[in-house]
Design a protein around this motif. Sequence first.
Motif, PDB file in Angstrom:
ATOM      1  N   TRP A 138       0.709  -1.192  -0.026  1.00  0.00           N
ATOM      2  CA  TRP A 138      -0.028   0.040  -0.170  1.00  0.00           C
ATOM      3  C   TRP A 138       0.910   1.378  -0.098  1.00  0.00           C
ATOM      4  O   TRP A 138       0.501   2.247  -0.643  1.00  0.00           O
ATOM      5  CB  TRP A 138      -0.858   0.236   1.395  1.00  0.00           C
ATOM      6  CG  TRP A 138      -2.241  -0.780   0.748  1.00  0.00           C
ATOM      7  CD1 TRP A 138      -2.540  -2.072   1.242  1.00  0.00           C
ATOM      8  CD2 TRP A 138      -3.153  -0.584  -0.226  1.00  0.00           C
ATOM      9  NE1 TRP A 138      -3.544  -2.588   0.679  1.00  0.00           N
ATOM     10  CE2 TRP A 138      -4.047  -1.543  -0.174  1.00  0.00           C
ATOM     11  CE3 TRP A 138      -3.290   0.630  -1.273  1.00  0.00           C
ATOM     12  CZ2 TRP A 138      -5.024  -1.760  -1.074  1.00  0.00           C
ATOM     13  CZ3 TRP A 138      -4.413   0.592  -1.945  1.00  0.00           C
ATOM     14  CH2 TRP A 138      -5.275  -0.601  -1.949  1.00  0.00           C
ATOM     15  N   ARG A 141       1.754   1.612  -3.350  1.00  0.00           N
ATOM     16  CA  ARG A 141       0.755   2.348  -4.185  1.00  0.00           C
ATOM     17  C   ARG A 141       0.535   3.656  -3.937  1.00  0.00           C
ATOM     18  O   ARG A 141       0.187   4.672  -4.693  1.00  0.00           O
ATOM     19  CB  ARG A 141      -0.735   1.715  -3.786  1.00  0.00           C
ATOM     20  CG  ARG A 141      -0.983   0.429  -4.526  1.00  0.00           C
ATOM     21  CD  ARG A 141      -1.498   0.586  -5.711  1.00  0.00           C
ATOM     22  NE  ARG A 141      -2.417   1.600  -5.761  1.00  0.00           N
ATOM     23  CZ  ARG A 141      -3.961   1.543  -5.798  1.00  0.00           C
ATOM     24  NH1 ARG A 141      -4.388   0.356  -5.261  1.00  0.00           N
ATOM     25  NH2 ARG A 141      -4.807   2.471  -5.941  1.00  0.00           N
ATOM     26  N   VAL A 142       0.581   4.316  -2.756  1.00  0.00           N
ATOM     27  CA  VAL A 142       0.572   5.849  -2.491  1.00  0.00           C
ATOM     28  C   VAL A 142       1.772   6.521  -2.869  1.00  0.00           C
ATOM     29  O   VAL A 142       2.026   7.705  -2.198  1.00  0.00           O
ATOM     30  CB  VAL A 142       0.030   6.065  -1.095  1.00  0.00           C
ATOM     31  CG1 VAL A 142      -1.502   5.431  -0.782  1.00  0.00           C
ATOM     32  CG2 VAL A 142       0.712   5.558  -0.093  1.00  0.00           C
ATOM     33  N   GLN A 159       2.854  13.722   2.560  1.00  0.00           N
ATOM     34  CA  GLN A 159       3.462  12.172   2.480  1.00  0.00           C
ATOM     35  C   GLN A 159       2.629  11.459   3.804  1.00  0.00           C
ATOM     36  O   GLN A 159       2.282  10.328   3.948  1.00  0.00           O
ATOM     37  CB  GLN A 159       4.837  11.984   2.813  1.00  0.00           C
ATOM     38  CG  GLN A 159       5.561  12.522   1.535  1.00  0.00           C
ATOM     39  CD  GLN A 159       7.216  12.642   1.582  1.00  0.00           C
ATOM     40  OE1 GLN A 159       7.557  13.253   2.742  1.00  0.00           O
ATOM     41  NE2 GLN A 159       7.930  12.441   0.539  1.00  0.00           N
ATOM     42  N   ARG A 162      -0.647  10.734   3.118  1.00  0.00           N
ATOM     43  CA  ARG A 162      -0.567   9.369   2.272  1.00  0.00           C
ATOM     44  C   ARG A 162      -0.621   7.988   3.105  1.00  0.00           C
ATOM     45  O   ARG A 162      -1.017   6.991   2.765  1.00  0.00           O
ATOM     46  CB  ARG A 162       0.355   9.528   1.048  1.00  0.00           C
ATOM     47  CG  ARG A 162      -0.310  10.567  -0.121  1.00  0.00           C
ATOM     48  CD  ARG A 162       0.511  10.575  -1.178  1.00  0.00           C
ATOM     49  NE  ARG A 162       1.641  11.439  -1.103  1.00  0.00           N
ATOM     50  CZ  ARG A 162       2.973  11.326  -1.686  1.00  0.00           C
ATOM     51  NH1 ARG A 162       3.149  10.184  -2.465  1.00  0.00           N
ATOM     52  NH2 ARG A 162       3.894  12.019  -1.509  1.00  0.00           N
ATOM     53  N   ILE A 165      -3.890   7.532   4.669  1.00  0.00           N
ATOM     54  CA  ILE A 165      -4.688   6.524   3.339  1.00  0.00           C
ATOM     55  C   ILE A 165      -4.469   5.262   3.550  1.00  0.00           C
ATOM     56  O   ILE A 165      -5.118   4.410   3.771  1.00  0.00           O
ATOM     57  CB  ILE A 165      -4.499   7.388   2.173  1.00  0.00           C
ATOM     58  CG1 ILE A 165      -5.393   8.921   2.272  1.00  0.00           C
ATOM     59  CG2 ILE A 165      -5.371   6.547   1.360  1.00  0.00           C
ATOM     60  CD1 ILE A 165      -4.942   9.666   1.205  1.00  0.00           C
ATOM     61  N   ALA A 166      -2.932   4.898   3.249  1.00  0.00           N
ATOM     62  CA  ALA A 166      -2.450   3.542   3.187  1.00  0.00           C
ATOM     63  C   ALA A 166      -2.969   2.737   4.449  1.00  0.00           C
ATOM     64  O   ALA A 166      -3.535   1.554   4.311  1.00  0.00           O
ATOM     65  CB  ALA A 166      -0.854   3.568   2.912  1.00  0.00           C
ATOM     66  N   GLU A 192      -1.379  15.780  -4.453  1.00  0.00           N
ATOM     67  CA  GLU A 192      -0.730  14.453  -4.398  1.00  0.00           C
ATOM     68  C   GLU A 192      -1.657  13.564  -3.563  1.00  0.00           C
ATOM     69  O   GLU A 192      -1.770  12.428  -3.780  1.00  0.00           O
ATOM     70  CB  GLU A 192       0.677  14.605  -3.875  1.00  0.00           C
ATOM     71  CG  GLU A 192       0.722  14.974  -2.328  1.00  0.00           C
ATOM     72  CD  GLU A 192       2.145  15.235  -1.875  1.00  0.00           C
ATOM     73  OE1 GLU A 192       2.523  14.612  -0.900  1.00  0.00           O
ATOM     74  OE2 GLU A 192       3.174  15.953  -2.696  1.00  0.00           O
ATOM     75  N   VAL A 193      -2.392  14.147  -2.557  1.00  0.00           N
ATOM     76  CA  VAL A 193      -3.164  13.395  -1.619  1.00  0.00           C
ATOM     77  C   VAL A 193      -4.546  13.037  -2.494  1.00  0.00           C
ATOM     78  O   VAL A 193      -5.018  11.902  -2.513  1.00  0.00           O
ATOM     79  CB  VAL A 193      -3.447  14.271  -0.311  1.00  0.00           C
ATOM     80  CG1 VAL A 193      -4.700  13.369   0.248  1.00  0.00           C
ATOM     81  CG2 VAL A 193      -2.238  14.183   0.310  1.00  0.00           C
ATOM     82  N   VAL A 196      -4.282  10.280  -5.031  1.00  0.00           N
ATOM     83  CA  VAL A 196      -4.525   8.930  -4.162  1.00  0.00           C
ATOM     84  C   VAL A 196      -5.923   8.373  -4.068  1.00  0.00           C
ATOM     85  O   VAL A 196      -6.637   7.561  -4.407  1.00  0.00           O
ATOM     86  CB  VAL A 196      -3.676   8.727  -3.098  1.00  0.00           C
ATOM     87  CG1 VAL A 196      -4.068   7.587  -2.281  1.00  0.00           C
ATOM     88  CG2 VAL A 196      -2.051   9.029  -3.274  1.00  0.00           C
ATOM     89  N   GLU A 199      -7.864   7.630  -7.343  1.00  0.00           N
ATOM     90  CA  GLU A 199      -7.433   6.277  -7.716  1.00  0.00           C
ATOM     91  C   GLU A 199      -8.165   5.318  -6.893  1.00  0.00           C
ATOM     92  O   GLU A 199      -8.787   4.151  -7.645  1.00  0.00           O
ATOM     93  CB  GLU A 199      -6.139   6.114  -7.696  1.00  0.00           C
ATOM     94  CG  GLU A 199      -5.092   6.476  -8.626  1.00  0.00           C
ATOM     95  CD  GLU A 199      -3.758   6.412  -8.232  1.00  0.00           C
ATOM     96  OE1 GLU A 199      -3.235   5.278  -7.506  1.00  0.00           O
ATOM     97  OE2 GLU A 199      -2.881   7.103  -8.832  1.00  0.00           O
ATOM     98  N   LEU A 200      -8.490   5.445  -5.640  1.00  0.00           N
ATOM     99  CA  LEU A 200      -9.301   4.546  -4.822  1.00  0.00           C
ATOM    100  C   LEU A 200     -10.640   4.552  -5.105  1.00  0.00           C
ATOM    101  O   LEU A 200     -11.196   3.513  -5.323  1.00  0.00           O
ATOM    102  CB  LEU A 200      -9.031   4.896  -3.528  1.00  0.00           C
ATOM    103  CG  LEU A 200      -7.613   4.514  -2.901  1.00  0.00           C
ATOM    104  CD1 LEU A 200      -7.602   5.192  -1.474  1.00  0.00           C
ATOM    105  CD2 LEU A 200      -7.417   3.122  -2.819  1.00  0.00           C
TER     106      LEU A 200
END
Length: 264
Positions: A138, A141-142, A159, A162, A165-166, A192-193, A196, A199-200
């Motif tokens: 994960w 992935r992020v 970061q 992220r 989120i992971a 950047e956040v 992610v 994509e989810l």
Amino acid sequence: MIETPDEPVIRIKGLTKSFGAHQVLKGIDLDVGKGQVIAVIGPSGSGKTTLLRCINFLEEYDGGSIRIDGVEVGYRDGGSGRRRRSDKELASIRVDAAMVFQQFNLFPHLTAAQNVMLGLMKSRGKSKGEARQIAEKWLVRVGLSEKLDALPAQLSGGQQQRVGIARAVAIEPKVLLLDEITSALDPELVGEVLEVVQELAAEGRTMILVTHEMAFAREVADRVVFTDQGLIAIDAPPKVVFDEQSNERLRAFLSRFAAFRHAH
């Protein structure tokens, strides 16, 4: 209410919540179907964060019902009215509604990978080795493959978020709750956040996100819910909410964002 074809993953009926004499939620009804992305918008103090915190019972609610996949969150109905569930039951229900917080809430003494592993070991019973593999998957992935063993203090806000989120997605919850996840970030880190999250969403994950990012809500949400004074005033597709809104209070709310954008 927009009809959802299957039994909804989340069904909220008549939800009420007060803090002292102040009633924050005044009877919320909301169904969320599997794979739907719901963006919750509205003025500060309209109950958005409280709604999310009730869904995974970080906040006890006063009245009404919240069900995730048919299971009543927080309480069980006994013959003599409802009783709070045991901490053990609550822990397993919370796994089904994983939350990503505004302030990241990472453990400062644990690395990025360890932050993600912790939930996998505690709530999903994974071995350390398996938890590490899933955490690595994960974090890659992020976009954090270089940062697996970095501590939160060594990461930028984007970061850290992220990692948050992971950590939430790794435990495979039934619904992901995202609370203003970009509001503590510097503007250049917001993208950047959100990328992610996008994509989810594209993978068909069920999400409820409270956000001030109107362009993002328009792009990623299946439905936009506008809360006002403790109630859901509007629940409609983004196009209706942003282009065809006739509700005065919604118009006033959205115009603040337009004014803000033009001023910058």
